[in-house]
Motif scaffolding. Structure first.
Motif, PDB file in Angstrom:
ATOM      1  N   ASN A 120       0.810  -1.224   0.000  1.00 58.62           N
ATOM      2  CA  ASN A 120       0.000   0.000   0.000  1.00 58.62           C
ATOM      3  C   ASN A 120       0.845   1.276   0.000  1.00 58.62           C
ATOM      4  O   ASN A 120       0.293   2.379   0.114  1.00 58.62           O
ATOM      5  CB  ASN A 120      -0.935  -0.005   1.210  1.00 58.62           C
ATOM      6  N   GLY A 121       2.166   1.124  -0.114  1.00 53.09           N
ATOM      7  CA  GLY A 121       3.024   2.312  -0.204  1.00 53.09           C
ATOM      8  C   GLY A 121       3.372   2.950   1.121  1.00 53.09           C
ATOM      9  O   GLY A 121       3.892   4.075   1.155  1.00 53.09           O
ATOM     10  N   GLY A 122       3.096   2.267   2.237  1.00 55.65           N
ATOM     11  CA  GLY A 122       3.486   2.783   3.547  1.00 55.65           C
ATOM     12  C   GLY A 122       4.950   2.482   3.846  1.00 55.65           C
ATOM     13  O   GLY A 122       5.625   1.778   3.097  1.00 55.65           O
ATOM     14  N   ARG A 123       5.422   3.025   4.967  1.00 51.95           N
ATOM     15  CA  ARG A 123       6.814   2.825   5.366  1.00 51.95           C
ATOM     16  C   ARG A 123       6.919   1.801   6.490  1.00 51.95           C
ATOM     17  O   ARG A 123       6.110   1.810   7.428  1.00 51.95           O
ATOM     18  CB  ARG A 123       7.428   4.140   5.841  1.00 51.95           C
ATOM     19  N   VAL A 124       7.924   0.943   6.380  1.00 53.09           N
ATOM     20  CA  VAL A 124       8.265   0.023   7.469  1.00 53.09           C
ATOM     21  C   VAL A 124       9.308   0.723   8.324  1.00 53.09           C
ATOM     22  O   VAL A 124      10.442   0.960   7.887  1.00 53.09           O
ATOM     23  CB  VAL A 124       8.800  -1.314   6.923  1.00 53.09           C
ATOM     24  N   ILE A 125       8.906   1.084   9.548  1.00 48.76           N
ATOM     25  CA  ILE A 125       9.760   1.858  10.449  1.00 48.76           C
ATOM     26  C   ILE A 125      10.159   0.964  11.612  1.00 48.76           C
ATOM     27  O   ILE A 125       9.300   0.554  12.415  1.00 48.76           O
ATOM     28  CB  ILE A 125       9.024   3.113  10.959  1.00 48.76           C
ATOM     29  N   CYS A 126      11.406   0.624  11.687  1.00 52.83           N
ATOM     30  CA  CYS A 126      11.886  -0.234  12.771  1.00 52.83           C
ATOM     31  C   CYS A 126      12.235   0.606  13.992  1.00 52.83           C
ATOM     32  O   CYS A 126      12.851   1.666  13.869  1.00 52.83           O
ATOM     33  CB  CYS A 126      13.118  -1.029  12.333  1.00 52.83           C
ATOM     34  N   VAL A 127      11.829   0.133  15.145  1.00 54.14           N
ATOM     35  CA  VAL A 127      12.200   0.767  16.408  1.00 54.14           C
ATOM     36  C   VAL A 127      13.396   0.005  16.962  1.00 54.14           C
ATOM     37  O   VAL A 127      13.257  -1.099  17.493  1.00 54.14           O
ATOM     38  CB  VAL A 127      11.027   0.763  17.402  1.00 54.14           C
ATOM     39  N   GLY A 128      14.564   0.561  16.747  1.00 53.48           N
ATOM     40  CA  GLY A 128      15.786  -0.047  17.276  1.00 53.48           C
ATOM     41  C   GLY A 128      16.514  -0.911  16.262  1.00 53.48           C
ATOM     42  O   GLY A 128      15.917  -1.475  15.333  1.00 53.48           O
ATOM     43  N   THR A 129      17.811  -1.017  16.471  1.00 52.88           N
ATOM     44  CA  THR A 129      18.646  -1.828  15.584  1.00 52.88           C
ATOM     45  C   THR A 129      18.308  -3.307  15.687  1.00 52.88           C
ATOM     46  O   THR A 129      18.517  -4.052  14.736  1.00 52.88           O
ATOM     47  CB  THR A 129      20.124  -1.613  15.915  1.00 52.88           C
ATOM     48  N   THR A 130      17.758  -3.743  16.826  1.00 51.09           N
ATOM     49  CA  THR A 130      17.398  -5.163  16.956  1.00 51.09           C
ATOM     50  C   THR A 130      16.209  -5.505  16.063  1.00 51.09           C
ATOM     51  O   THR A 130      16.184  -6.553  15.413  1.00 51.09           O
ATOM     52  CB  THR A 130      17.079  -5.529  18.418  1.00 51.09           C
ATOM     53  N   SER A 131      15.209  -4.617  16.005  1.00 48.63           N
ATOM     54  CA  SER A 131      14.079  -4.833  15.092  1.00 48.63           C
ATOM     55  C   SER A 131      14.558  -4.807  13.644  1.00 48.63           C
ATOM     56  O   SER A 131      14.125  -5.615  12.815  1.00 48.63           O
ATOM     57  CB  SER A 131      13.011  -3.763  15.308  1.00 48.63           C
ATOM     58  N   CYS A 132      15.450  -3.880  13.355  1.00 47.77           N
ATOM     59  CA  CYS A 132      16.012  -3.792  12.007  1.00 47.77           C
ATOM     60  C   CYS A 132      16.730  -5.077  11.626  1.00 47.77           C
ATOM     61  O   CYS A 132      16.500  -5.627  10.534  1.00 47.77           O
ATOM     62  CB  CYS A 132      16.993  -2.614  11.939  1.00 47.77           C
ATOM     63  N   ARG A 133      17.576  -5.598  12.503  1.00 41.08           N
ATOM     64  CA  ARG A 133      18.346  -6.799  12.191  1.00 41.08           C
ATOM     65  C   ARG A 133      17.423  -8.011  12.016  1.00 41.08           C
ATOM     66  O   ARG A 133      17.679  -8.876  11.181  1.00 41.08           O
ATOM     67  CB  ARG A 133      19.394  -7.062  13.274  1.00 41.08           C
ATOM     68  N   THR A 134      16.343  -8.059  12.785  1.00 41.66           N
ATOM     69  CA  THR A 134      15.391  -9.164  12.650  1.00 41.66           C
ATOM     70  C   THR A 134      14.703  -9.117  11.291  1.00 41.66           C
ATOM     71  O   THR A 134      14.652 -10.108  10.556  1.00 41.66           O
ATOM     72  CB  THR A 134      14.333  -9.103  13.768  1.00 41.66           C
ATOM     73  N   VAL A 135      14.165  -7.951  10.955  1.00 40.94           N
ATOM     74  CA  VAL A 135      13.439  -7.797   9.689  1.00 40.94           C
ATOM     75  C   VAL A 135      14.365  -8.061   8.500  1.00 40.94           C
ATOM     76  O   VAL A 135      14.010  -8.788   7.561  1.00 40.94           O
ATOM     77  CB  VAL A 135      12.822  -6.385   9.621  1.00 40.94           C
ATOM     78  N   GLU A 136      15.551  -7.469   8.540  1.00 39.94           N
ATOM     79  CA  GLU A 136      16.467  -7.612   7.401  1.00 39.94           C
ATOM     80  C   GLU A 136      17.031  -9.029   7.298  1.00 39.94           C
ATOM     81  O   GLU A 136      17.404  -9.472   6.210  1.00 39.94           O
ATOM     82  CB  GLU A 136      17.590  -6.583   7.510  1.00 39.94           C
ATOM     83  N   SER A 137      17.091  -9.752   8.406  1.00 38.65           N
ATOM     84  CA  SER A 137      17.580 -11.134   8.371  1.00 38.65           C
ATOM     85  C   SER A 137      16.630 -12.050   7.623  1.00 38.65           C
ATOM     86  O   SER A 137      17.060 -12.993   6.940  1.00 38.65           O
ATOM     87  CB  SER A 137      17.770 -11.669   9.798  1.00 38.65           C
ATOM     88  N   PHE A 138      15.336 -11.793   7.724  1.00 40.05           N
ATOM     89  CA  PHE A 138      14.342 -12.725   7.204  1.00 40.05           C
ATOM     90  C   PHE A 138      13.602 -12.220   5.968  1.00 40.05           C
ATOM     91  O   PHE A 138      12.790 -12.945   5.398  1.00 40.05           O
ATOM     92  CB  PHE A 138      13.331 -13.080   8.293  1.00 40.05           C
ATOM     93  N   ALA A 139      13.845 -10.975   5.552  1.00 36.85           N
ATOM     94  CA  ALA A 139      13.166 -10.437   4.368  1.00 36.85           C
ATOM     95  C   ALA A 139      13.742 -11.061   3.110  1.00 36.85           C
ATOM     96  O   ALA A 139      14.941 -11.332   3.017  1.00 36.85           O
ATOM     97  CB  ALA A 139      13.317  -8.926   4.321  1.00 36.85           C
ATOM     98  N   SER A 140      12.880 -11.283   2.140  1.00 32.63           N
ATOM     99  CA  SER A 140      13.357 -11.732   0.828  1.00 32.63           C
ATOM    100  C   SER A 140      13.944 -10.534   0.084  1.00 32.63           C
ATOM    101  O   SER A 140      13.823  -9.386   0.529  1.00 32.63           O
ATOM    102  CB  SER A 140      12.211 -12.354   0.035  1.00 32.63           C
TER     103      SER A 140
END
Length: 347
Positions: free
Chosen positions: A244-264
């Protein structure tokens, strides 16, 4: 790229020793990841920079009161810090004094509610420790344990809950996901009422997060591993937000590392769990995350390298210099930064 490229000068008095009375009274620096422009707000102003259709990714890991103060049979004081649960009451731990706590040594905590035996010495001076107790281990730990505050915090914490996020749920961290410490229940309700979705991941933060990068060349640094999970509901919210064109905003480097680890590669997400040792530094192409809420990080740390991957090293170091000039508070109990594409709008 050299580790020394991520150094900056920080006066010691700017290292926050205690949390503020009100969580969201922290200052908030906005940093445009494209232009490097900074702005100065307070954390309660964050909703001004969010939009309906965005989602916030929050790490719901809860910190174990993992620091145990005990005594040996001789009466000598000792300390045991829980690191990793090996199962069947066996834990990887850091201990001190290490020379006194060799395999076979025993330790008592409290009035004997908890006892331990050192079973083996393993890599990096860590020990395998077997615990003996009656009842439920986590309840005993809540009674006897202390918060494992980072080594740069010298003050005693008066309220253990101030080293927990208000949405912490899943016990397992030995350090707090500190970017989330600024949120209050009221602020989260306000954000949801705007049409911003909240989605939760779990990454159990290890003490490796404070480990300095010792390699001269950052690419030679060996990253620590941490356990993380993305539930189906969170994967669905991320995918819907992207569509839908929204932004994925991670709160903290730990959330970022989790999302980026498992994203295709195209940024889509599936529910997954497992260990990650992802190391994000300049040159990395983000797959899912668009913006980041984060605290100010230690010089030459993997975390300042991560934010530099998002906003550029020069922009980040200039922002940190500005934060020092403006007397921001640094590190775990310090102030926050919101890194995003503001398209020139930071007022």
């Amino acid at each position: 790229m050299k580790t020394s490229d991520f150094n900056y000068y920080l006066p010691e008095e700017l290292i926050a020793q205690t949390p503020l009375e009100h969580r969201d009274d922290s200052r908030l620096m906005t940093l445009d990841k494209n232009t490097g422009k900074v702005g100065h707000q307070h954390f309660y102003d964050l909703p001004k920079y969010l939009r309906a259709g965005d989602c916030l990714i929050l790490n719901n890991s809860r910190v174990l009161p993992a620091r145990l103060i005990g005594h040996r049979p001789t009466g000598g004081a000792c300390e045991v810090l829980l690191l990793k649960d090996r199962g069947e009451d066996l834990w990887e731990c850091l201990v001190r004094p290490g020379r006194k706590l060799k395999p076979g040594a025993t330790v008592q905590f409290g009035e004997g509610q908890l006892n331990a035996e050192i079973e083996a010495e393993i890599e990096d001076g860590k020990r395998l420790v077997r615990f003996h107790y009656k009842g439920i281990f986590l309840e005993v730990l809540e009674q006897l344990g202390r918060m494992p505050l980072p080594p740069y915090i010298k003050a005693e914490l008066q309220d253990n809950e101030r080293y927990q996020t208000v949405y912490s749920k899943v016990l397992g961290s030995t350090a707090a996901p500190t970017a989330g410490l600024h949120f209050t229940p009221e602020l989260l309700e306000q954000i949801q009422a705007m049409g911003v979705k909240l989605a939760y991941v779990t990454l159990h933060v290890g003490l490796g997060t404070f480990r300095p990068v010792k390699a001269e060349d950052i690419e030679e640094h060996e990253m620590h591993s941490e356990y993380c999970e993305i539930p189906q509901e969170t994967a669905d919210i991320i995918n819907e937000t992207k569509r839908n064109g929204g932004r994925v905003i991670c709160v903290g480097t730990t959330s970022c590392r989790t999302v980026e680890s498992f994203a295709s590669e195209d940024g889509t997400m599936t529910a997954r769990s497992g260990w990650t040792n992802i190391f994000i530094y300049p040159g990395y192409r983000f797959k899912a995350m668009d913006a980041l809420v984060t605290n100010f990080h230690l010089p030459e740390s993997t975390l300042i390298m991560l934010v530099s991957a998002l906003a550029g090293r020069d922009h980040v170091l200039a922002a940190y210099e500005e934060a020092v000039r403006e007397r921001y508070r640094f590190f775990s109990f310090g102030d926050a930064m919101f890194i995003a594409d503001f398209q020139g709008k930071q007022d």
